[in-house]
Every structure is written in structure tokens, then in C-alpha cells.
Design an enzyme around this catalytic site. Sequence first.
Site, PDB file in Angstrom:
ATOM      1  N   SER A  98       0.853  -1.201   0.000  1.00 51.51           N
ATOM      2  CA  SER A  98       0.000   0.000   0.000  1.00 51.51           C
ATOM      3  C   SER A  98       0.881   1.241   0.000  1.00 51.51           C
ATOM      4  O   SER A  98       2.012   1.203   0.505  1.00 51.51           O
ATOM      5  CB  SER A  98      -0.870   0.008   1.257  1.00 51.51           C
ATOM      6  OG  SER A  98      -1.498   1.271   1.413  1.00 51.51           O
ATOM      7  N   TYR A 112      -1.058  -0.880  10.334  1.00 51.62           N
ATOM      8  CA  TYR A 112      -1.314  -1.253   8.927  1.00 51.62           C
ATOM      9  C   TYR A 112      -0.125  -0.843   8.064  1.00 51.62           C
ATOM     10  O   TYR A 112       0.350  -1.633   7.232  1.00 51.62           O
ATOM     11  CB  TYR A 112      -2.605  -0.573   8.473  1.00 51.62           C
ATOM     12  CG  TYR A 112      -3.008  -0.818   7.026  1.00 51.62           C
ATOM     13  CD1 TYR A 112      -3.605  -2.022   6.635  1.00 51.62           C
ATOM     14  CD2 TYR A 112      -2.816   0.158   6.053  1.00 51.62           C
ATOM     15  CE1 TYR A 112      -3.990  -2.233   5.314  1.00 51.62           C
ATOM     16  CE2 TYR A 112      -3.204  -0.042   4.735  1.00 51.62           C
ATOM     17  CZ  TYR A 112      -3.791  -1.235   4.371  1.00 51.62           C
ATOM     18  OH  TYR A 112      -4.168  -1.456   3.068  1.00 51.62           O
TER      19      TYR A 112
HETATM   20  N1  LIG Z   1      -8.932  -0.077  -1.003  1.00 47.98           N
HETATM   21  C1  LIG Z   1      -7.812   0.589  -0.838  1.00 47.98           C
HETATM   22  O1  LIG Z   1      -7.780   1.818  -0.817  1.00 47.98           O
HETATM   23  C2  LIG Z   1      -6.516  -0.146  -0.700  1.00 47.98           C
HETATM   24  C3  LIG Z   1      -5.312   0.562  -0.838  1.00 47.98           C
HETATM   25  C4  LIG Z   1      -4.090  -0.101  -0.716  1.00 47.98           C
HETATM   26  C5  LIG Z   1      -4.085  -1.458  -0.431  1.00 47.98           C
HETATM   27  N2  LIG Z   1      -5.270  -2.115  -0.285  1.00 47.98           N
HETATM   28  C6  LIG Z   1      -5.203  -3.560  -0.010  1.00 47.98           C
HETATM   29  O2  LIG Z   1      -5.880  -4.232  -1.058  1.00 47.98           O
HETATM   30  C7  LIG Z   1      -6.313  -5.524  -0.595  1.00 47.98           C
HETATM   31  C8  LIG Z   1      -7.762  -5.725  -1.002  1.00 47.98           C
HETATM   32  O3  LIG Z   1      -8.544  -4.774  -0.338  1.00 47.98           O
HETATM   33  P1  LIG Z   1      -9.955  -4.227  -0.852  1.00 47.98           P
HETATM   34  O4  LIG Z   1      -9.868  -2.749  -0.798  1.00 47.98           O
HETATM   35  O5  LIG Z   1     -10.356  -4.915  -2.109  1.00 47.98           O
HETATM   36  O6  LIG Z   1     -10.856  -4.649   0.396  1.00 47.98           O
HETATM   37  P2  LIG Z   1     -12.080  -5.643   0.605  1.00 47.98           P
HETATM   38  O7  LIG Z   1     -12.411  -5.526   2.037  1.00 47.98           O
HETATM   39  O8  LIG Z   1     -13.124  -5.397  -0.419  1.00 47.98           O
HETATM   40  O9  LIG Z   1     -11.428  -7.064   0.308  1.00 47.98           O
HETATM   41  C9  LIG Z   1     -10.646  -7.759   1.232  1.00 47.98           C
HETATM   42  C10 LIG Z   1     -10.981  -9.239   1.108  1.00 47.98           C
HETATM   43  O10 LIG Z   1     -10.097  -9.974   1.975  1.00 47.98           O
HETATM   44  C11 LIG Z   1     -10.872 -10.965   2.643  1.00 47.98           C
HETATM   45  N3  LIG Z   1     -10.202 -11.333   3.895  1.00 47.98           N
HETATM   46  C12 LIG Z   1     -10.134 -10.623   5.054  1.00 47.98           C
HETATM   47  N4  LIG Z   1      -9.456 -11.310   5.981  1.00 47.98           N
HETATM   48  C13 LIG Z   1      -9.070 -12.469   5.399  1.00 47.98           C
HETATM   49  C14 LIG Z   1      -8.342 -13.615   5.850  1.00 47.98           C
HETATM   50  N5  LIG Z   1      -7.881 -13.699   7.113  1.00 47.98           N
HETATM   51  N6  LIG Z   1      -8.134 -14.640   4.987  1.00 47.98           N
HETATM   52  C15 LIG Z   1      -8.608 -14.561   3.717  1.00 47.98           C
HETATM   53  N7  LIG Z   1      -9.315 -13.536   3.248  1.00 47.98           N
HETATM   54  C16 LIG Z   1      -9.533 -12.502   4.069  1.00 47.98           C
HETATM   55  C17 LIG Z   1     -12.226 -10.310   2.855  1.00 47.98           C
HETATM   56  O11 LIG Z   1     -13.241 -11.254   3.119  1.00 47.98           O
HETATM   57  C18 LIG Z   1     -12.408  -9.566   1.531  1.00 47.98           C
HETATM   58  O12 LIG Z   1     -13.015 -10.394   0.549  1.00 47.98           O
HETATM   59  C19 LIG Z   1      -6.058  -5.505   0.908  1.00 47.98           C
HETATM   60  O13 LIG Z   1      -4.834  -6.189   1.189  1.00 47.98           O
HETATM   61  C20 LIG Z   1      -5.900  -4.030   1.241  1.00 47.98           C
HETATM   62  O14 LIG Z   1      -5.127  -3.818   2.404  1.00 47.98           O
HETATM   63  C21 LIG Z   1      -6.471  -1.500  -0.429  1.00 47.98           C
END
Ligand SMILES: NC(=O)c1ccc[n+]([C@@H]2O[C@H](COP(=O)([O-])OP(=O)(O)OC[C@H]3O[C@@H](n4cnc5c(N)ncnc54)[C@H](O)[C@@H]3O)[C@@H](O)[C@H]2O)c1
Length: 249
Positions: free
Chosen positions: A140, A155
Site C-alpha cells: 500500500s 497497517y
Molecule cells: N482499497 C484501498 O484503498 C486499498 C489501498 C491499498 C491497499 N489495499 C489492499 O488491497 C487488498 C484488497 O482490499 P480491498 O480494498 O479490495 O478490500 P475488501 O475488504 O473489499 O477485500 C478484502 C478481502 O479480503 C478478505 N479477507 C479478510 N481477511 C481475510 C483472511 N484472514 N483470509 C482470507 N481472506 C480474508 C475479505 O473477506 C475480503 O473479501 C487488501 O490487502 C488491502 O489492504 C487497499
Amino acid sequence: MLLSGKTAIISGAASKRGIGLATARRFAAEGARVAILDIDAAAAAEAAASLGEGHIGLGCNVADKTSCNDAVAQVARRFGVIDILINNAGITQPVKLLDITPEDWERIQDVNLKGVLFLSQAVIPHMRARKTGSIACMSSVSAQRGGGIFGGPHYSAAKAGVLGLAKAMAREFGPDGIRVNCVTPGLIGTDITAGKLTDEMKAKILEGIPLNRLGTADDVAGIYTFLASDLSAYVTGAVIDVNGGMLIH
Ligand SMILES: NC(=O)c1ccc[n+]([C@@H]2O[C@H](COP(=O)([O-])OP(=O)(O)OC[C@H]3O[C@@H](n4cnc5c(N)ncnc54)[C@H](O)[C@@H]3O)[C@@H](O)[C@H]2O)c1
């Protein structure tokens, strides 16, 4: 098609508006068979079915080594080989440093960082046996700029840990034909912020984004597709920003 005949595991790909499912859709459209591994088993099965025939959705807690081993063994039985691993699962929490409890710290490190280790440990032997594979890990912009957007310092620390872990994996497994890279998204419009991001916060964040919009899940899916495909055959240990210019360095 960029991923014709390939097989891919994507963790955290069950959530409907998430980066993982957008990536699964893109991979399927590019000819890959996809295994969605998510803590929500029912949602994983539903998400896989929504991709069409030949894809699978399994319950898997990436923070649990046995759960990772079991899920990967099932995928290997079904697909025969594993070409691509996308370590995408993650959770966040908006909290200030002095308020982080030991439990908060554990939970955030376990899913975001330990999860990358456990799932990679389960998949790499399958890739190493065939001397080929591409792994992409979710970090991230929070790791690079010290947070300050939504997630707390724990985080940022976990996502910075992912960068180090992925680079070390790239070094160790390059000789085995396995590439390992990271993506560092800025703020992407998904459900991870769970409605806690106010319009005021969004407007303030937009002031710092030269492309003047939040990212979309498809923006990140495109970069994962590049890293998974042979277009990036000579790229390993790299970190690709997907942040609209929020951090230019
Ligand atoms: N959305 C943002 O702005 C952003 C920015 C940078 C990084 N990220 C990263 O992107 C990735 C995806 O995030 P997103 O925004 O699509 O969020 P999201 O919440 O839509 O998706 C996250 C998914 O991970 C699953 N999950 C949670 N804990 C878990 C576990 N212990 N084992 C397996 N699955 C698990 C959830 O059920 C969900 O389907 C994450 O790693 C997040 O930290 C997101």
C-alpha cells in the site's frame, strides 16, 4: 489473451466491490482458471461461480498456516498446476498509534503480513517443481508514506513488511524461475473502508492526487494482470505504484 491456459490463486477475492474479485474477473477474461481463497467460504464460492465454468472458490484464512496448506492442496488437485499467486487479502483499521492494542497489532500483522508468508509457503513448492511462477503481493502507499490516509500505523508497518518479504522472496526464488513483485495502491474505492470515509475526507485526499480521482478496483486489477503475465517476464522484486500520483518518488 494474456493468461491463456494459466491457473491462478487469488486471496481475498470474494468481496463484491473488492480489488480481488475485479482481478479474478480480469484474469478469467484473459483465459486463466481462477481459484478464489477467502475467509468467507460462501462468498468465495459465489464469486467463483460468477466468473463462469471451471473456476473454484474456497474458504481459507490466510493467517492460519494449516488453512493455507489445505486450500492450496485442494487447488493443486483440481487445477494440477499453479502458475500465479496473488496475495491480495488484507484488513485495515483507522486508529492512532497510542490506541493500538496488542490484539489490534496481532490481527493486522496476521492477515496482511503473515498471510503473505503462509500462502506463499504453501504455493511455492508447486511453482518450484516446474521452475516457473509469478507471485504478486498487496502492499500500500501507506507503507511508503507512513499512512495518514485511512489505515493506522500498524497497517503501515504490516504493508511495509510485505515489501521486504516480497523482495526477499524475489531474491531467493529467482533462480527457480519464480518472480515476486508488489503493488502499492493509493486510495481505491472498495468496501475496505466500510463507509467510514466521509465526503470531507475524500475531498481532502483528492487535493493531493494529480489525476484528481480515487482509484478503482480495475485500476489495480490491470497491474496484477501485467505482473501475472509474460509481459513482465523480466520484472522481479519490483514495486508498482497505482496511486494517481498521490506519491511521486
Ligand atoms: N482499497 C484501498 O484503498 C486499498 C489501498 C491499498 C491497499 N489495499 C489492499 O488491497 C487488498 C484488497 O482490499 P480491498 O480494498 O479490495 O478490500 P475488501 O475488504 O473489499 O477485500 C478484502 C478481502 O479480503 C478478505 N479477507 C479478510 N481477511 C481475510 C483472511 N484472514 N483470509 C482470507 N481472506 C480474508 C475479505 O473477506 C475480503 O473479501 C487488501 O490487502 C488491502 O489492504 C487497499
